[in-house]
Design a protein around this motif. Sequence first.
Motif, PDB file in Angstrom:
ATOM      1  N   GLY A  95       3.292  50.416  22.382  1.00  0.00           N
ATOM      2  CA  GLY A  95       4.708  49.937  22.483  1.00  0.00           C
ATOM      3  C   GLY A  95       5.493  51.322  22.926  1.00  0.00           C
ATOM      4  O   GLY A  95       6.778  51.243  23.637  1.00  0.00           O
ATOM      5  N   TYR A 137       6.541  52.055  26.396  1.00  0.00           N
ATOM      6  CA  TYR A 137       7.192  50.761  27.156  1.00  0.00           C
ATOM      7  C   TYR A 137       8.294  51.451  28.052  1.00  0.00           C
ATOM      8  O   TYR A 137       9.338  52.132  27.594  1.00  0.00           O
ATOM      9  CB  TYR A 137       7.677  49.721  26.225  1.00  0.00           C
ATOM     10  CG  TYR A 137       8.446  48.798  26.920  1.00  0.00           C
ATOM     11  CD1 TYR A 137       7.651  47.572  27.227  1.00  0.00           C
ATOM     12  CD2 TYR A 137       9.704  48.480  27.156  1.00  0.00           C
ATOM     13  CE1 TYR A 137       8.026  46.393  28.033  1.00  0.00           C
ATOM     14  CE2 TYR A 137      10.284  47.579  27.962  1.00  0.00           C
ATOM     15  CZ  TYR A 137       9.389  46.464  28.436  1.00  0.00           C
ATOM     16  OH  TYR A 137       9.764  45.337  29.104  1.00  0.00           O
ATOM     17  N   LYS A 190      10.267  49.630  31.672  1.00  0.00           N
ATOM     18  CA  LYS A 190      10.254  48.818  32.862  1.00  0.00           C
ATOM     19  C   LYS A 190      11.428  48.955  33.679  1.00  0.00           C
ATOM     20  O   LYS A 190      12.564  49.290  33.214  1.00  0.00           O
ATOM     21  CB  LYS A 190      10.307  47.377  32.452  1.00  0.00           C
ATOM     22  CG  LYS A 190       9.079  46.702  31.552  1.00  0.00           C
ATOM     23  CD  LYS A 190       8.024  46.590  32.828  1.00  0.00           C
ATOM     24  CE  LYS A 190       6.595  45.961  32.444  1.00  0.00           C
ATOM     25  NZ  LYS A 190       5.649  45.736  33.376  1.00  0.00           N
ATOM     26  N   GLU A 250       1.183  43.844  32.006  1.00  0.00           N
ATOM     27  CA  GLU A 250       0.993  44.758  30.803  1.00  0.00           C
ATOM     28  C   GLU A 250       1.519  44.101  29.659  1.00  0.00           C
ATOM     29  O   GLU A 250       2.603  43.702  29.611  1.00  0.00           O
ATOM     30  CB  GLU A 250       1.721  46.160  31.169  1.00  0.00           C
ATOM     31  CG  GLU A 250       1.376  46.886  32.435  1.00  0.00           C
ATOM     32  CD  GLU A 250       2.294  48.098  32.626  1.00  0.00           C
ATOM     33  OE1 GLU A 250       3.469  48.121  32.134  1.00  0.00           O
ATOM     34  OE2 GLU A 250       1.891  49.146  33.651  1.00  0.00           O
ATOM     35  N   TYR A 281       2.164  45.017  25.402  1.00  0.00           N
ATOM     36  CA  TYR A 281       2.506  46.315  24.541  1.00  0.00           C
ATOM     37  C   TYR A 281       2.224  45.724  23.002  1.00  0.00           C
ATOM     38  O   TYR A 281       2.686  44.697  22.774  1.00  0.00           O
ATOM     39  CB  TYR A 281       3.870  46.824  24.869  1.00  0.00           C
ATOM     40  CG  TYR A 281       4.004  47.255  26.208  1.00  0.00           C
ATOM     41  CD1 TYR A 281       3.792  48.750  26.426  1.00  0.00           C
ATOM     42  CD2 TYR A 281       4.129  46.567  27.336  1.00  0.00           C
ATOM     43  CE1 TYR A 281       3.934  49.398  27.731  1.00  0.00           C
ATOM     44  CE2 TYR A 281       4.213  47.070  28.574  1.00  0.00           C
ATOM     45  CZ  TYR A 281       4.463  48.523  28.623  1.00  0.00           C
ATOM     46  OH  TYR A 281       4.313  48.978  29.932  1.00  0.00           O
ATOM     47  N   PRO A 285      12.150  46.914  25.093  1.00  0.00           N
ATOM     48  CA  PRO A 285      11.883  45.535  25.892  1.00  0.00           C
ATOM     49  C   PRO A 285      13.227  44.670  25.645  1.00  0.00           C
ATOM     50  O   PRO A 285      13.417  43.707  26.348  1.00  0.00           O
ATOM     51  CB  PRO A 285      11.038  44.932  25.117  1.00  0.00           C
ATOM     52  CG  PRO A 285      10.636  45.558  23.888  1.00  0.00           C
ATOM     53  CD  PRO A 285      11.123  46.996  24.079  1.00  0.00           C
TER      54      PRO A 285
END
Length: 284
Positions: free
Chosen positions: A67, A70, A72, A86, A88, A99
């Motif tokens: 994590g 992470y 995006k 993907e 996590y 996220p």
Amino acid sequence: RVIYRALNIPNIKKITVRCPNTIDYDKMTQAYLINVLEKINNTTCNKVFINKNFKYLIRTKVQKKDGSLYHKDTNIAALIKDRNLEYYVFSGKENTEKPIEHISQLLAQSMPSFEPDKIKGFLNTTIGEIFSNSNNHSDQDKVYFISSVEIENNQDIILYVSIIDYGTTIAANVRKYFNNQNISGDKCIDWAVQPQHTTRQGSGGHGLPMLIDYLIKTKGILYIFSGDAYYAVNKDGEKYCKSIPDGVFLGTSVAFKVKLNNNAFILLCNEDNSKIDSITLDDI
């Protein structure tokens, strides 16, 4: 459930999970299956084996990451072009804000709003409480997170989100809260998704009801699996909460899908962010 039952039969030495080579699983199904099967395999002394074709089919398309890594892009067009899925693993509360912020931005981009800051706050509360529930209500410190943006029907841009933990189920927490072990799993989940209902001390109980309200208004879909029961909302806004007599999920899975393009809703939060109001642009 079949696997767990077979594990309790002493003369069964090996369990192999197979699949037809011709099945084209969608991304969310692939991630869910490999996640669950690896969890089973890692907790059963290598008694369960996944067929190599099945494993190859999924693992070539699903990447597992820590994590803390992470990141995006919130550009929807870029996410559509990214064919890799993907998922996590988050430990505790660390980095879960990443996220949450990512999903909130994607959803906020997809809808017109008179008060975008309040919408963003609502989305952070909604998605954030799902992560919080996974961290605080279960006895596990790991949360498995998956998201994907796909095109359906050659035009609809769909956001998929799945959050899984393998800790204490919703039913177990509710039964403990009421000191009553006889409450059925479906009644426990139905209680837990009502506004302001929480087994936690202090504030809480807004996240899931707000998410359900949001998905109903935007014609999204929601599934919650926990223990021997599930809760679902379909695209017509119909709610289902049922026990699964012959099934079990050893933890809690919350998954939803929502359309990102052509969202004709204006969403407004009330003052205490406990619920949302909405109108369609066609009604103006």
